[in-house]
Design a protein around this motif. Sequence first.
Motif, short mmCIF file in Angstrom:
data_model
loop_
_atom_site.label_atom_id
_atom_site.label_comp_id
_atom_site.label_asym_id
_atom_site.label_seq_id
_atom_site.Cartn_x
_atom_site.Cartn_y
_atom_site.Cartn_z
N SER A 36 0.71 -1.14 0.04
CA SER A 36 -0.02 0.13 0.16
C SER A 36 0.88 1.36 0.00
CB SER A 36 -0.81 -0.05 1.09
OG SER A 36 -0.12 0.18 2.31
N GLU A 118 -8.03 -3.13 -0.78
CA GLU A 118 -7.20 -3.90 -1.70
C GLU A 118 -5.99 -3.51 -1.77
OE1 GLU A 118 -9.97 -4.42 -4.64
OE2 GLU A 118 -9.52 -2.55 -5.71
N MET A 120 -2.25 -3.51 -4.83
CA MET A 120 -2.04 -4.05 -6.29
C MET A 120 -0.84 -4.86 -6.19
SD MET A 120 -4.15 -1.35 -8.64
CE MET A 120 -3.78 -2.36 -10.07
N TRP A 121 -0.52 -5.53 -7.24
CA TRP A 121 0.76 -6.09 -7.39
C TRP A 121 1.02 -6.52 -8.92
CZ3 TRP A 121 5.55 -5.85 -6.08
CH2 TRP A 121 6.42 -6.72 -6.61
N THR A 125 -5.12 -7.50 -8.31
CA THR A 125 -5.60 -6.68 -7.05
C THR A 125 -6.01 -7.96 -6.19
OG1 THR A 125 -6.74 -5.22 -8.62
CG2 THR A 125 -7.57 -5.46 -6.30
#
Length: 186
Positions: A36, A118, A120-121, A125
């Motif tokens: 995050s 959530e 993200m990578w 998600t």
Amino acid sequence: LALHLAPHTLGYACPDPNMIAASANRRNAWLVTWLSRRDASYFYAISKDNLWVGEQASLQAWKAVLSNRLDPGKSPSTSNNTPAGKKSALARRKARLNKDATDFFTAAGLSLGKALLEVMWNGGTFPVHEPLPNEISTQVLWELFENNFRLELLRLDCYLMRAEWEVLELQDVRENLVKLVFFWAF
């Protein structure tokens, strides 16, 4: 190679991946928190103003950030068994850590109290209240290992080649030379 590094150069540009990997009961929470704040952390870590003069977060500060224990504007309360108006040594240490870490991450433009649903990578998600898949955890930790090494090399170059880094026209040249070692760019 014996170098004397000033106290402001000590610390970590990113959290220590060993610290995260070794903490089985906190690993997922710390990885989610890192994801995050990842982009802002990297942006701050490679900013020209921060490279050779900027402060780095201590291991304890990263633990506090990743544990979401930072509370801007507040200090830990004293225990009931301390006299009124006096803080225990532990409470003073926690208050100082809270202030130092809050100041550092606020200067980096990181939101400390923002609740997320959530993260993200690599285009995926992932809900924050579910464990990250093992493959994703491994990828995030590997990226931390790589980028910590790269950022440390870049900071070492800034320290050893300080005269060139102080010349505005040469900063990009030095940065690109170091990045060429890894075929890497942020």
